[in-house]
Design a protein around this motif. Structure first.
Motif, PDB file in Angstrom:
ATOM      1  N   ASP A 101       2.946  -0.206   0.937  1.00 30.01           N
ATOM      2  CA  ASP A 101       3.465  -0.080  -0.423  1.00 30.01           C
ATOM      3  C   ASP A 101       2.487  -0.689  -1.425  1.00 30.01           C
ATOM      4  O   ASP A 101       2.300  -0.165  -2.524  1.00 30.01           O
ATOM      5  N   LEU A 102       1.843  -1.801  -1.044  1.00 31.47           N
ATOM      6  CA  LEU A 102       0.857  -2.408  -1.931  1.00 31.47           C
ATOM      7  C   LEU A 102      -0.314  -1.466  -2.186  1.00 31.47           C
ATOM      8  O   LEU A 102      -0.807  -1.351  -3.311  1.00 31.47           O
ATOM      9  N   ILE A 103      -0.738  -0.778  -1.138  1.00 37.07           N
ATOM     10  CA  ILE A 103      -1.849   0.168  -1.292  1.00 37.07           C
ATOM     11  C   ILE A 103      -1.457   1.311  -2.216  1.00 37.07           C
ATOM     12  O   ILE A 103      -2.229   1.736  -3.069  1.00 37.07           O
ATOM     13  N   LEU A 104      -0.216   1.802  -2.073  1.00 33.36           N
ATOM     14  CA  LEU A 104       0.237   2.898  -2.925  1.00 33.36           C
ATOM     15  C   LEU A 104       0.252   2.502  -4.397  1.00 33.36           C
ATOM     16  O   LEU A 104       0.031   3.334  -5.280  1.00 33.36           O
ATOM     17  N   GLN A 105       0.506   1.231  -4.676  1.00 35.37           N
ATOM     18  CA  GLN A 105       0.637   0.769  -6.053  1.00 35.37           C
ATOM     19  C   GLN A 105      -0.640   0.128  -6.599  1.00 35.37           C
ATOM     20  O   GLN A 105      -0.694  -0.240  -7.765  1.00 35.37           O
ATOM     21  N   ALA A 106      -1.656   0.016  -5.770  1.00 37.25           N
ATOM     22  CA  ALA A 106      -2.878  -0.686  -6.172  1.00 37.25           C
ATOM     23  C   ALA A 106      -3.738   0.170  -7.098  1.00 37.25           C
ATOM     24  O   ALA A 106      -3.614   1.396  -7.139  1.00 37.25           O
ATOM     25  N   THR A 179       7.847   3.377  -4.924  1.00 42.11           N
ATOM     26  CA  THR A 179       7.059   3.324  -6.147  1.00 42.11           C
ATOM     27  C   THR A 179       5.592   3.518  -5.801  1.00 42.11           C
ATOM     28  O   THR A 179       5.059   2.836  -4.921  1.00 42.11           O
ATOM     29  N   ILE A 180       4.955   4.468  -6.461  1.00 44.11           N
ATOM     30  CA  ILE A 180       3.531   4.708  -6.284  1.00 44.11           C
ATOM     31  C   ILE A 180       2.850   4.509  -7.623  1.00 44.11           C
ATOM     32  O   ILE A 180       3.071   5.284  -8.560  1.00 44.11           O
ATOM     33  N   HIS A 181       2.085   3.450  -7.699  1.00 47.15           N
ATOM     34  CA  HIS A 181       1.332   3.134  -8.918  1.00 47.15           C
ATOM     35  C   HIS A 181       2.229   3.158 -10.152  1.00 47.15           C
ATOM     36  O   HIS A 181       1.918   3.783 -11.164  1.00 47.15           O
ATOM     37  N   GLY A 182       3.382   2.497 -10.028  1.00 44.69           N
ATOM     38  CA  GLY A 182       4.305   2.359 -11.152  1.00 44.69           C
ATOM     39  C   GLY A 182       5.258   3.508 -11.355  1.00 44.69           C
ATOM     40  O   GLY A 182       6.144   3.444 -12.212  1.00 44.69           O
ATOM     41  N   LYS A 183       5.135   4.569 -10.565  1.00 45.56           N
ATOM     42  CA  LYS A 183       5.992   5.737 -10.705  1.00 45.56           C
ATOM     43  C   LYS A 183       6.995   5.787  -9.563  1.00 45.56           C
ATOM     44  O   LYS A 183       6.634   5.750  -8.385  1.00 45.56           O
ATOM     45  N   SER A 184       8.281   5.869  -9.897  1.00 44.18           N
ATOM     46  CA  SER A 184       9.326   5.972  -8.876  1.00 44.18           C
ATOM     47  C   SER A 184       9.408   7.413  -8.390  1.00 44.18           C
ATOM     48  O   SER A 184       9.475   8.349  -9.191  1.00 44.18           O
TER      49      SER A 184
END
Length: 260
Positions: A101-106, A179-184
Motif C-alpha cells: 500500500d505504501l508503494i501504491l501511494q508513494a 488508496t492509490i496515490h491519494g485516490k480511493s
C-alpha cells in the motif's frame, strides 16, 4: 499486514450499540443514589434523592436492586464514553503500514522498488480473503450473484472469476477500497499470490461494446499505468468480447499463470 483500524471500527460499533441499550434501560430505573449502614453484619439501605434520605430496608427491596443496577449502568457508560473517544481518535489517526500500500501511494520515484528489498518474510495469506476489509458499498442493489465463497458480486462474469479463485484455493477480496496515490479506488479483485508473496489486482471488463463503459474502462487502465502499476506484474486485466461473451478457459489459464 494486520489492519487494526477495521477491528477498532468494529469495537466502536459494538460499544455504540451496547451504550444505546444501557441508556434505554436507564430510562426505566428509579433516580437516586444508595447509601448503606451495616448492623451486626446485615446491610440496611437508604435512598438519597434531592437532598432527602429514605429508608429502603435490606437488599431484597426492588428499589435497592434497581438503584444498584443504575449505578453499574452509569459507570459502564462513563467508561465506554472514554473508550469511544480514544477508539475514534485511533481510527481517524491510524495509518496502514503495509509495504504494498505504501508503494501504491508513494511518489513516482519510489514506486518501482522491488518488494524483496524490504527483506520480507513469507506472508501467511491463509484466511486473508475472508477477514474483515473495507468494501465498496455503492449500489448494493447490483450485488445479486452469489459465489461459491458466499460473496455477492455484480456480474455473472465476476461470479465465474470468484468461483475459479475459490476452487483453486486462492485467497481474494472483492471490491476492496484502497488508496492509490491519494485516490480511493476499488478494483474488482485483490488476489494473494503465494508464489510471489504479494497482492495483485485484477480488473475484469465486461461491457466493452457500451461506449460509456468502455470510456470508464480506459480511464481505469490509464490510471493504473500512470501510477506505476505494471500489467501482469501488479495488475491483471481480463475482458469479454464486444458481444459480452466470456472465455472461461482463457481466464482459468491467466489465473494459473499469474495468481498461483
Amino acid at each position: 499486514m494486520y489492519n487494526s483500524k477495521l477491528y477498532v471500527e468494529k469495537e466502536l460499533q459494538y460499544q455504540d450499540k451496547v451504550a444505546g441499550l444501557y441508556r434505554k434501560e436507564l430510562k426505566d430505573l428509579p433516580e437516586g443514589k444508595l447509601s448503606v449502614n451495616t448492623v451486626k453484619g446485615k446491610p440496611y439501605y437508604f435512598r438519597l434523592l434531592n437532598g432527602k434520605k429514605t429508608y429502603l430496608g435490606n437488599g431484597e427491596n426492588e428499589v435497592v436492586k434497581a438503584l444498584q443496577k443504575r449505578y453499574f449502568l452509569e459507570e459502564s457508560l462513563k467508561r465506554m464514553g472514554c473508550n469511544q473517544i480514544l477508539l475514534d481518535q485511533l481510527a481517524k489517526g491510524y495509518c496502514e503500514a503495509d509495504v504494498q500500500d505504501l508503494i501504491l501511494q508513494a511518489p513516482k520515484a519510489y514506486r518501482q522498488m522491488p518488494l524483496d528489498s524490504f527483506h520480507l518474510s513469507e506472508t501467511d495469506f491463509s484466511g486473508w480473503g475472508s477477514s474483515s476489509y473495507e468494501r465498496n458499498l455503492k449500489y448494493p442493489e447490483n450485488l445479486v450473484h452469489r459465489t461459491l465463497k458466499g460473496d455477492f458480486v455484480r456480474s455473472k462474469s465476476e461470479a465465474i472469476i470468484s468461483n475459479l479463485l475459490f476452487t483453486k484455493e486462492i485467497e481474494y477480496r472483492y471490491e476492496e477500497l484502497i488508496t492509490i496515490h491519494g485516490k480511493s479506488i476499488s478494483p474488482d479483485f485483490r488476489i494473494a499470490v503465494k508464489s510471489e508473496n504479494r497482492i495483485k489486482l485484477l480488473e475484469h471488463f465486461g461491457m466493452i461494446g457500451n461506449p460509456n463503459y468502455l470510456e470508464d474502462a480506459m480511464w481505469k487502465i490509464k490510471f493504473y499505468l500512470e501510477n506505476g502499476l505494471k500489467p501482469w506484474e501488479d495488475v491483471i486485466f481480463t475482458f469479454e468480447d464486444i458481444h459480452g461473451n466470456i472465455n472461461t478457459q482463457l481466464i482459468d489459464e491467466i489465473l494459473e499463470s499469474f495468481c498461483r
